[in-house]
Motif scaffolding. Structure first.
Motif, PDB file in Angstrom:
ATOM      1  N   GLU A   1      15.051  17.176   2.335  1.00  0.00           N
ATOM      2  CA  GLU A   1      15.954  18.176   2.918  1.00  0.00           C
ATOM      3  C   GLU A   1      16.304  19.254   1.891  1.00  0.00           C
TER       4      GLU A   1
ATOM      5  N   LYS B   1      13.166  25.961  -0.316  1.00  0.00           N
ATOM      6  CA  LYS B   1      11.989  26.745   0.045  1.00  0.00           C
ATOM      7  C   LYS B   1      12.341  27.835   1.048  1.00  0.00           C
ATOM      8  N   SER B   2      13.163  27.507   2.038  1.00  0.00           N
ATOM      9  CA  SER B   2      13.554  28.504   3.042  1.00  0.00           C
ATOM     10  C   SER B   2      14.370  29.630   2.420  1.00  0.00           C
TER      11      SER B   2
ATOM     12  N   GLN C   1      13.265  21.518   1.374  1.00  0.00           N
ATOM     13  CA  GLN C   1      13.080  22.413   2.521  1.00  0.00           C
ATOM     14  C   GLN C   1      14.085  23.573   2.490  1.00  0.00           C
TER      15      GLN C   1
END
Length: 291
Positions: free
Chosen positions: A66, A72-73, A69
């Motif tokens: 999590e 990265k976003s 992610q």
């Protein structure tokens, strides 16, 4: 006796030329510094903006996948410059090295949280974009809170326009001062030759013929003063580039070269114009007015 007087006059002339060169060099150096600040004003403000830290604190229940992610976003967002995950252990080590005491010995555990440090691109450091980033991060259930120095952001944004205005104003003032000081130095130099000018005029020499050697001499002094100023300016640029590599001055070599050329040409143009008008003034004076 005549030889001694000639040597005295020669020393006096050299001293006069030296003072003119130093005056020109100092003024052009200061003008070059102002120009350098003007060229790099946006870089400095962008550097300040891009070093404002937005910290996304994560709950201890957050899973590694999590966290990756989310990081990265955030990194892929067009308004984000960099992201950096800081574990609670790294944060504890940083605090220990900063304050010198191991606070975990007092509390018995590490109370810090894992976090992601986010830095925005300069053009996007606005309250609206920070609120958007905060809302995006807090949509995740494993995000505890998002913190940033709101007062610092407001201070930077409110002062950027003021700083730009004052830098432009200072540039105009320094340019005017440069013209006036160099003009005064040249006029004093020409003033010492006023009797020579009038004597040449009385024996039939034309104004352009009389003016030409004075103009060329002043241009040479202007070039010499500009070279001295550029050497000093070069040391300043080198020192700033060494002390603040984040400004990436080496990527602006064309602009810096243009600044150096402008300072060099300014030294020639100002001395040329000043000498032209100074000699013209003395050419138009009557003999009894020379005293």
């Amino acid at each position: 006796m005549s030889s001694s007087f000639d040597r005295y006059q020669k020393r006096r002339l050299i001293s006069s030329y030296f003072s003119v060169v130093i005056s020109i060099a100092l003024v052009l150096f200061l003008l070059g510094i102002v120009g350098f600040l003007l060229l790099n004003a946006k870089k400095v403000t962008d550097f300040m903006k891009e070093n404002v830290n937005v910290t996304v604190y994560l709950k201890d229940t957050a899973k590694d996948v999590e966290i990756k992610q989310l990081e990265k976003s955030l990194a892929l967002a067009d308004y984000v410059k960099t992201t950096d995950f800081v574990s609670k252990d790294d944060a504890a080590e940083a605090m220990k090295s900063e304050f010198g005491d191991d606070f975990m010995d007092l509390v018995g555990y590490n109370p810090l949280q894992n976090s992601i440090d986010v830095k925005l691109k300069a053009d996007f450091l606005t309250n609206e974009k920070l609120e958007e980033l905060t809302a995006l991060a807090q949509e995740k259930s494993f995000v505890d809170e998002v913190k940033y120095d709101e007062s610092l952001v407001e201070l930077i944004n409110s002062n950027v326009k003021k700083i730009s205005f004052w830098v432009l104003l200072l540039s105009a003032i320094f340019t005017l001062i440069a013209v006036l000081l160099i003009n005064s130095s040249i006029r004093l130099s020409v003033y010492s030759k006023r009797f020579t000018i009038k004597t040449m005029q009385m024996v039939g020499a034309t104004k352009s013929f009389i003016r030409r050697p004075f103009v060329w001499k002043s241009i040479k002094l202007g070039i010499l003063g500009a070279v001295v100023a550029l050497i000093g300016l070069g040391f300043v640029v080198y020192y700033v580039d060494k002390m603040f590599p984040e400004l990436a001055l080496r990527q602006s070599l064309v602009l810096i070269g243009g600044l150096f050329l402008a300072v060099f040409l300014l030294g020639i143009i100002i001395t040329w114009i000043s000498t032209h008008f100074a000699t013209q003034r003395f050419l138009n004076l009557k003999t009894d007015q020379l005293y």
